[in-house]
Write a protein that holds these residues in place. Structure first.
Motif: not given
Length: 272
Positions: A140-156
């Motif tokens: 979770p953000l703010g616990e194990q992670a200081d930031a979270i980046v999501v690359d969502f690879h899609t057409e729409a």
């Protein structure tokens, strides 16, 4: 924390632009972490081990992929041992590699990088929403992670926007890749998550989404294939997005589009 995300690297032009321009961008703006999508870096389809290391040597802390993740034969031989290479998390169980990785930034921050593939107008994959949700819940953000980046690879773009709202307040950035065209909708949602429907590409825009014009134009005009797509090799534009996160929450406080070099209008972060 300052983070830079660069869209799909396309062919030699994209690779050369990343190698030439990324180190200067990191130094100029003081980025703590850089994520680059490399799924079209090798001849326009997939990512060889040599080209993966080239992108990493230029300054990428993590490299994401997409639907062409395994188009280069040697990817199967190296993806499992490269912890900073991330393929879509919602590929079928047993697929080599990993869909998320925890990266330590230059400033000692822990950043969770997740790659997912959409299902609209794409090859069949498992549910990206639930797969990403599980990864975020495990770190979770703010616990194990200081930031979270999501690359969502899609057409729409609608699917990418839906993912942004689904994760609002739980991750730092949701950014789309795959279409190679940078969108003008970059914004910070109510819960503090930055969203951009497509980061664009690192490639030559005097082209059709990064490939020489003749063959795609021929297919549009005749419906007949007369050859292979060839990546365009003119001067590339680096396209992406930069964010600054709140160190207390990991959510985004500022966001800027990035377009450097080539034929597009230029845009760089104004962190001040």
């Amino acid at each position: 924390m300052k983070l830079l995300f660069l869209g799909d690297v396309v062919g030699r032009a994209g690779r050369d632009a990343v190698s030439a321009r990324l180190p200067g961008l990191i130094e100029k703006h003081g980025f703590d972490l850089v994520v680059v999508n490399g799924e079209n870096a090798s001849h326009g389809r997939g990512l060889t081990e040599a080209h993966y290391h080239d992108i990493r040597s230029a300054g990428a802390d993590a490299v994401t992929l997409g639907d062409h993740a395994f188009d280069q034969r040697d990817t199967l031989s190296y993806i499992a041992r490269e912890e900073m290479l991330v393929r879509p998390i919602n590929m079928v169980p047993g697929t080599p590699g990993r869909g998320a990785t925890l990266v330590e930034s230059r400033g000692g921050y822990r950043v969770l990088v997740i790659n997912a593939q959409g299902r609209v107008f794409m090859n069949p994959v498992d549910d990206p929403f639930r797969a990403v949700e599980m990864a975020v819940s495990a770190c979770p953000l703010g616990e194990q992670a200081d930031a979270i980046v999501v690359d969502f690879h899609t057409e729409a773009t609608s699917e990418i926007q839906a993912m942004g709202h689904f994760l609002d307040g739980k991750v730092s950035l949701v950014v789309g890749t795959h279409t190679h065209i940078p969108t003008a909708d970059h914004r910070i949602l109510r819960g503090g998550t930055a969203l951009m429907a497509d980061a664009g590409m690192c490639g030559d825009f005097d082209s059709v989404i990064g490939v020489e014009v003749d063959e795609p134009l021929n297919r549009f005009l005749t419906g007949i294939s007369s050859g292979r797509f060839t990546p365009a090799e003119g001067e590339a534009t680096l396209c992406g997005v930069a964010i600054e996160t709140d160190p207390r929450t990991g959510l985004t406080s500022r966001m800027f589009p990035v377009r450097v070099g080539g034929s597009l209008s230029q845009a760089e972060p104004a962190f001040g």
